[in-house]
Design a protein around this motif. Structure first.
Motif, PDB file in Angstrom:
ATOM      1  N   PRO A  76      32.555  36.612  38.625  1.00  0.00           N
ATOM      2  CA  PRO A  76      31.735  37.801  38.360  1.00  0.00           C
ATOM      3  C   PRO A  76      32.455  39.069  38.799  1.00  0.00           C
ATOM      4  CG  PRO A  76      30.896  36.571  40.243  1.00  0.00           C
ATOM      5  CD  PRO A  76      31.933  35.708  39.607  1.00  0.00           C
ATOM      6  N   LYS A  77      32.363  40.094  37.995  1.00  0.00           N
ATOM      7  CA  LYS A  77      33.025  41.367  38.266  1.00  0.00           C
ATOM      8  C   LYS A  77      32.095  42.204  39.146  1.00  0.00           C
ATOM      9  CE  LYS A  77      36.574  44.120  36.983  1.00  0.00           C
ATOM     10  NZ  LYS A  77      37.985  43.813  37.150  1.00  0.00           N
ATOM     11  N   LEU A  78      32.368  42.241  40.448  1.00  0.00           N
ATOM     12  CA  LEU A  78      31.480  42.914  41.390  1.00  0.00           C
ATOM     13  C   LEU A  78      31.854  44.377  41.605  1.00  0.00           C
ATOM     14  CD1 LEU A  78      31.056  40.078  44.033  1.00  0.00           C
ATOM     15  CD2 LEU A  78      29.653  40.578  42.035  1.00  0.00           C
ATOM     16  N   THR A  79      33.146  44.686  41.466  1.00  0.00           N
ATOM     17  CA  THR A  79      33.612  46.068  41.566  1.00  0.00           C
ATOM     18  C   THR A  79      34.722  46.257  40.536  1.00  0.00           C
ATOM     19  OG1 THR A  79      35.451  45.770  43.141  1.00  0.00           O
ATOM     20  CG2 THR A  79      33.227  45.955  44.070  1.00  0.00           C
ATOM     21  N   ARG A  80      35.229  47.455  40.459  1.00  0.00           N
ATOM     22  CA  ARG A  80      36.325  47.715  39.518  1.00  0.00           C
ATOM     23  C   ARG A  80      37.580  46.921  39.879  1.00  0.00           C
ATOM     24  NH1 ARG A  80      36.610  54.094  40.023  1.00  0.00           N
ATOM     25  NH2 ARG A  80      36.156  53.433  42.158  1.00  0.00           N
ATOM     26  N   GLY A  81      37.743  46.581  41.157  1.00  0.00           N
ATOM     27  CA  GLY A  81      38.953  45.878  41.590  1.00  0.00           C
ATOM     28  C   GLY A  81      38.845  44.381  41.645  1.00  0.00           C
ATOM     29  N   THR A  82      37.695  43.825  41.305  1.00  0.00           N
ATOM     30  CA  THR A  82      37.493  42.378  41.419  1.00  0.00           C
ATOM     31  C   THR A  82      38.400  41.599  40.474  1.00  0.00           C
ATOM     32  OG1 THR A  82      35.161  42.736  41.964  1.00  0.00           O
ATOM     33  CG2 THR A  82      35.789  40.526  41.280  1.00  0.00           C
ATOM     34  N   ILE A  83      39.049  40.575  41.011  1.00  0.00           N
ATOM     35  CA  ILE A  83      39.817  39.642  40.180  1.00  0.00           C
ATOM     36  C   ILE A  83      38.854  38.932  39.233  1.00  0.00           C
ATOM     37  CG2 ILE A  83      41.137  37.482  40.242  1.00  0.00           C
ATOM     38  CD1 ILE A  83      42.301  38.471  42.926  1.00  0.00           C
ATOM     39  N   ASP A  84      39.211  38.873  37.941  1.00  0.00           N
ATOM     40  CA  ASP A  84      38.239  38.380  36.966  1.00  0.00           C
ATOM     41  C   ASP A  84      38.737  37.227  36.102  1.00  0.00           C
ATOM     42  OD1 ASP A  84      40.104  39.738  35.496  1.00  0.00           O
ATOM     43  OD2 ASP A  84      38.718  41.231  34.686  1.00  0.00           O
ATOM     44  N   SER A  85      39.796  36.534  36.540  1.00  0.00           N
ATOM     45  CA  SER A  85      40.264  35.387  35.763  1.00  0.00           C
ATOM     46  C   SER A  85      40.993  34.397  36.666  1.00  0.00           C
ATOM     47  CB  SER A  85      41.215  35.836  34.646  1.00  0.00           C
ATOM     48  OG  SER A  85      42.469  36.220  35.188  1.00  0.00           O
ATOM     49  N   PRO A  86      41.011  33.113  36.287  1.00  0.00           N
ATOM     50  CA  PRO A  86      41.725  32.110  37.081  1.00  0.00           C
ATOM     51  C   PRO A  86      43.214  32.419  37.230  1.00  0.00           C
ATOM     52  CG  PRO A  86      40.275  31.038  35.501  1.00  0.00           C
ATOM     53  CD  PRO A  86      40.295  32.490  35.152  1.00  0.00           C
ATOM     54  N   ASP A  87      43.852  32.879  36.173  1.00  0.00           N
ATOM     55  CA  ASP A  87      45.288  33.149  36.238  1.00  0.00           C
ATOM     56  C   ASP A  87      45.604  34.271  37.223  1.00  0.00           C
ATOM     57  OD1 ASP A  87      45.855  31.166  34.409  1.00  0.00           O
ATOM     58  OD2 ASP A  87      45.810  32.516  32.680  1.00  0.00           O
ATOM     59  N   ARG A  88      44.802  35.325  37.206  1.00  0.00           N
ATOM     60  CA  ARG A  88      45.012  36.418  38.154  1.00  0.00           C
ATOM     61  C   ARG A  88      44.765  35.949  39.586  1.00  0.00           C
ATOM     62  NH1 ARG A  88      41.730  41.563  37.324  1.00  0.00           N
ATOM     63  NH2 ARG A  88      42.992  42.118  39.146  1.00  0.00           N
ATOM     64  N   TYR A  89      43.769  35.082  39.738  1.00  0.00           N
ATOM     65  CA  TYR A  89      43.462  34.575  41.079  1.00  0.00           C
ATOM     66  C   TYR A  89      44.596  33.698  41.607  1.00  0.00           C
ATOM     67  CZ  TYR A  89      40.469  32.869  44.884  1.00  0.00           C
ATOM     68  OH  TYR A  89      39.928  32.568  46.118  1.00  0.00           O
ATOM     69  N   LEU A  90      45.150  32.845  40.754  1.00  0.00           N
ATOM     70  CA  LEU A  90      46.273  32.009  41.180  1.00  0.00           C
ATOM     71  C   LEU A  90      47.479  32.853  41.581  1.00  0.00           C
ATOM     72  CD1 LEU A  90      46.052  29.122  38.554  1.00  0.00           C
ATOM     73  CD2 LEU A  90      45.754  28.907  41.033  1.00  0.00           C
ATOM     74  N   GLU A  91      47.730  33.915  40.854  1.00  0.00           N
ATOM     75  CA  GLU A  91      48.824  34.826  41.220  1.00  0.00           C
ATOM     76  C   GLU A  91      48.564  35.456  42.587  1.00  0.00           C
ATOM     77  OE1 GLU A  91      49.066  37.656  38.091  1.00  0.00           O
ATOM     78  OE2 GLU A  91      49.828  36.216  36.601  1.00  0.00           O
ATOM     79  N   GLU A  92      47.326  35.868  42.813  1.00  0.00           N
ATOM     80  CA  GLU A  92      46.971  36.463  44.100  1.00  0.00           C
ATOM     81  C   GLU A  92      47.096  35.451  45.234  1.00  0.00           C
ATOM     82  OE1 GLU A  92      45.290  39.318  46.891  1.00  0.00           O
ATOM     83  OE2 GLU A  92      46.536  39.344  45.091  1.00  0.00           O
TER      84      GLU A  92
END
Length: 247
Positions: free
Chosen positions: A157-173
């Motif tokens: 869920p997109k809680l703020t403008r900066g929220t990670i919003d996909s599995p691929d972005r999360y894995l990179e993080e």
């Protein structure tokens, strides 16, 4: 204390430094070799000592079994509490201790900020994994397969403008978190707060909790919050050592 018990504990302490000869142990204990031999035979019968050859001894399996049981029984919240309080006193900001609970994090302890402007949180509250610093710190250290399954399973869920919003972005993080050893939340969970977190490990080296400093942006800039990072990581390492970690 019983003299025999005192000598037995002294023998185990000496053997913890490495294998010892009968002569060496007798000298360290300040007793005759026959007394040392009787003591070692008693300890050997309980598997607290193991004889390598005729005159050389080392710690036995019972010592390690007891040590592991004692470490397993340690309550991370109880162990961490004085360290959390110390960090809270030094920083003046909100300190959290959190654990992974299925697809969320749960806050298991908290030290409140001294400032009138503070973030809302409470012990027992749950929060998402993908946009909290403690969530990232916990998930980043899972085994690769477990981490992949969890990342693909949870929602974003997109809680703020900066929220990670996909599995691929999360894995990179998460890879960045693993590399640098700490996690961040730059207004990803709540627009008006930012947060840094570090992992807490047990005697097996597993991450069992994460601790964080959370601050409303109006009180502290991002750069100033990062200034507390060395203290945060040092405190997490101290808790980890109390839990038996050697990392």
């Amino acid at each position: 204390m019983s003299q025999s018990l005192e000598r037995g504990l002294a023998a185990l302490t000496a053997l913890a430094e490495g294998p010892q000869t009968l002569d060496g142990l007798a000298q360290r204990l300040g007793v005759h070799k026959t007394t040392a031999m009787r003591l070692l035979r008693t300890l050997e019968s309980g598997r607290f000592v193991r004889r390598e050859d005729a005159h050389r001894y080392r710690l036995g399996s019972a010592v390690f079994a007891l040590a592991h049981q004692a470490l397993d029984d340690l309550d991370v919240r109880e162990v961490a509490r004085p360290f959390l309080a110390g960090l809270g006193e030094r920083t003046g900001h909100t300190i959290h201790l959190a654990m992974l609970d299925e697809d969320q994090v749960v806050y298991i302890d908290k030290v409140d900020s001294i400032h009138p402007v503070r973030m809302y949180s409470r012990i027992g509250r749950r929060a998402p994994l993908h946009c909290t610093a403690v969530g990232k710190a916990l998930v980043a250290e899972l085994g690769q397969q477990e981490r992949e399954r969890l990342v693909r399973r949870i929602g974003y869920p997109k809680l703020t403008r900066g929220t990670i919003d996909s599995p691929d972005r999360y894995l990179e993080e998460l890879e960045r978190v693993r590399t640098r050893g700490y996690a961040t939340d730059r207004s990803e969970h709540e627009e008006f707060t930012h947060c840094i977190a570090a992992p807490v490990r047990n005697h097996r080296g597993d991450v069992v909790a994460a601790m964080s400093i959370s601050v409303p942006k109006v009180l502290l800039s991002w750069e100033d919050l990062l200034g507390w990072l060395p203290d945060l990581r040092r405190t997490a390492a101290e808790i980890s050592r109390e839990l038996g970690s050697r990392q």
